[in-house]
Enzyme design. Sequence first.
Site, short mmCIF file in Angstrom:
data_model
loop_
_atom_site.label_atom_id
_atom_site.label_comp_id
_atom_site.label_asym_id
_atom_site.label_seq_id
_atom_site.Cartn_x
_atom_site.Cartn_y
_atom_site.Cartn_z
N ARG A 284 -28.89 17.17 -27.47
CA ARG A 284 -27.52 17.19 -27.14
C ARG A 284 -26.88 18.45 -26.34
O ARG A 284 -25.76 18.58 -26.24
CB ARG A 284 -26.61 17.19 -28.33
CG ARG A 284 -26.65 16.09 -29.47
CD ARG A 284 -25.76 15.94 -30.62
NE ARG A 284 -26.13 14.90 -31.58
CZ ARG A 284 -26.83 14.63 -32.56
NH1 ARG A 284 -27.53 15.80 -32.95
NH2 ARG A 284 -26.85 13.66 -33.05
N LYS A 386 -17.31 24.32 -0.91
CA LYS A 386 -17.26 23.50 -2.13
C LYS A 386 -16.87 24.25 -3.37
O LYS A 386 -16.31 23.70 -3.98
CB LYS A 386 -18.61 22.95 -2.31
CG LYS A 386 -18.78 22.12 -3.49
CD LYS A 386 -19.92 21.17 -3.57
CE LYS A 386 -20.08 20.23 -4.80
NZ LYS A 386 -21.20 19.30 -4.88
N ARG A 400 -10.67 17.44 -5.42
CA ARG A 400 -12.37 17.56 -5.51
C ARG A 400 -12.63 16.28 -4.94
O ARG A 400 -13.95 16.13 -4.22
CB ARG A 400 -12.95 17.77 -6.84
CG ARG A 400 -14.35 17.91 -6.77
CD ARG A 400 -14.95 18.27 -8.00
NE ARG A 400 -16.50 18.21 -7.98
CZ ARG A 400 -17.17 18.73 -8.99
NH1 ARG A 400 -16.57 19.52 -10.01
NH2 ARG A 400 -18.43 18.38 -9.01
N HIS A 407 -18.97 9.36 1.92
CA HIS A 407 -19.69 9.01 0.68
C HIS A 407 -19.65 7.71 0.22
O HIS A 407 -20.61 7.02 -0.21
CB HIS A 407 -19.81 10.13 -0.42
CG HIS A 407 -20.63 11.18 -0.22
ND1 HIS A 407 -20.17 12.02 0.87
CD2 HIS A 407 -21.92 11.99 -0.72
CE1 HIS A 407 -21.22 13.05 0.97
NE2 HIS A 407 -21.99 12.98 -0.11
N HIS A 423 -30.39 10.72 2.65
CA HIS A 423 -28.98 10.74 2.30
C HIS A 423 -28.08 11.42 3.31
O HIS A 423 -26.76 10.87 3.54
CB HIS A 423 -28.96 11.72 0.85
CG HIS A 423 -27.53 11.91 0.38
ND1 HIS A 423 -26.70 11.03 -0.13
CD2 HIS A 423 -26.50 12.96 0.51
CE1 HIS A 423 -25.45 11.48 -0.41
NE2 HIS A 423 -25.59 12.58 0.03
#
Length: 514
Positions: A284, A386, A400, A407, A423
């Site tokens: 978790r 960023k 953001r 993209h 990419h």
Amino acid sequence: MKKIFLYGPSGSGKSTVGKLLARQTGLSFVDLDTLIEEQAGMPIPQIMSEQGEPAFRDLETAALKQAIAGETGLVALGGGALLREENRALAESSGRVVFLQAGVDTLVKRLTADYERPLLAGDLRERLTGLLERRGEHYVSFSTRFDSDALTPAQIAWQIQIALGRFRIGGMGAAYDAVVENGGIDRLGALLRERKLNGPTAIVTESNVGPLYAERAAQSLRAAGYQTTIITFPAGEDNKTLESIQEMWRGFLRGGLDRKSTVVALGGGVTGDMAGFAAATFMRGCGWVGVPTTLLSMVDSSLGGKTGIDLPEGKNLVGAFHPPSLVLADPDALASLPDAELRSGLAEVVKHGIIGDPGLFALCAAGYASVKSDWASVVRRAMAVKVAVIEVDPYERGIRASLNLGHTVGHAVELVSEFKLRHGEAVAIGTVVEARLAERLGLAAGGLSEEIGVAFAGLGLPTHIPPEMSREAIVQAMKVDKKKSSGVIKFALPVAIGRVEVGVAVEDLSLIFE
């Protein structure tokens, strides 16, 4: 973390900037003059009048040694603290000296109400002018410097962070550091210890990166007292699957990890996404550290806490926001990358320039040689864009989304190419296509897409969708993109260099091919 010393004449803003910088980085701060007064039990004017300047300088040296030995990260120095060679050697061997310069007019304005500076007693302007002339050669000898005439204290504090490659990112759970440090991989264990991160640790890496850096990272961790294990998976986006995650979970169990342990993601964006997701879901959730080794991952994917894996239908469709405890970017690792991979990473650098740093865009537009000469500076500047965005909007509910520039189309093109396109190559194509879309929608002036395309082409990156690529397949890939809302795809589109508009809904996707 090595110390940061703020230096400059009285009134240059050292204490004000230091306090701001301390809040922004999480480092502790001390004003050396205040420390001297506390230790002497009297104010500096009294020390100077009763004991003389040589005695004061001795106290200054003792206080500097104490500040260096302690945990204090930021030290504001008196205006003559480094005139003594011993002090300068102590400071420069213990960290970085940042000089704040200011003109006489600024200093006079700031110091007019302060009558307690012994070296400035009398006609303030005359005394300041003389002091700056006497110390001129000394002051100009410090290379890292900022002009407090032209910049506000907040701007100086931010520029210092960029120059030193030291950021602290909050807004999503516990704040964490992002550090740019040449040779940082060899200090990995010490950096984890400084942040009191727990073991055992597991280094997750891929088959290309592991042979280069995994053992170095493991040695650093072991030297710092961490039990560690190395888990290697086959390189490539096509291995970014749930099956790979299951192998990582099993490796964590074999390595004795529990929910208080730390996972180290050593590699590019795929490694960071997968190791972060494995950490987010193991027992978790356990802690993790990102050690990006590609340009693309250093400036983009390692920051912000996004983790995930791919499905056959698209990229990153399963994942979680799970911020790391530390991001360590070691620009020395870029030396092992081929030019094609570095050029690919520059697509994200250009994107960040378009979003928030026109100067960085101009640097990239000057060509590959201009950026290749100083990778550390490129990484710091691109990372800063960023960091600034995700600090404001950690969960991508607003601005953001600007980081998605290029993209929406780029991910679709990358998927349809069956990942034959890197990419960054896909993002370059996507950014130019989306800039052209912004022109067609009247959001951007004509010529923006050409300006962006020329910059990418100068870096050896593609700027057009391959003619043999199915337009229908691209549209279908965009329709399953996670950035859509109520069935409509929303784009982040460039309006100008330095400005992006987010949440632009486009129903007719054929516009991107016109």
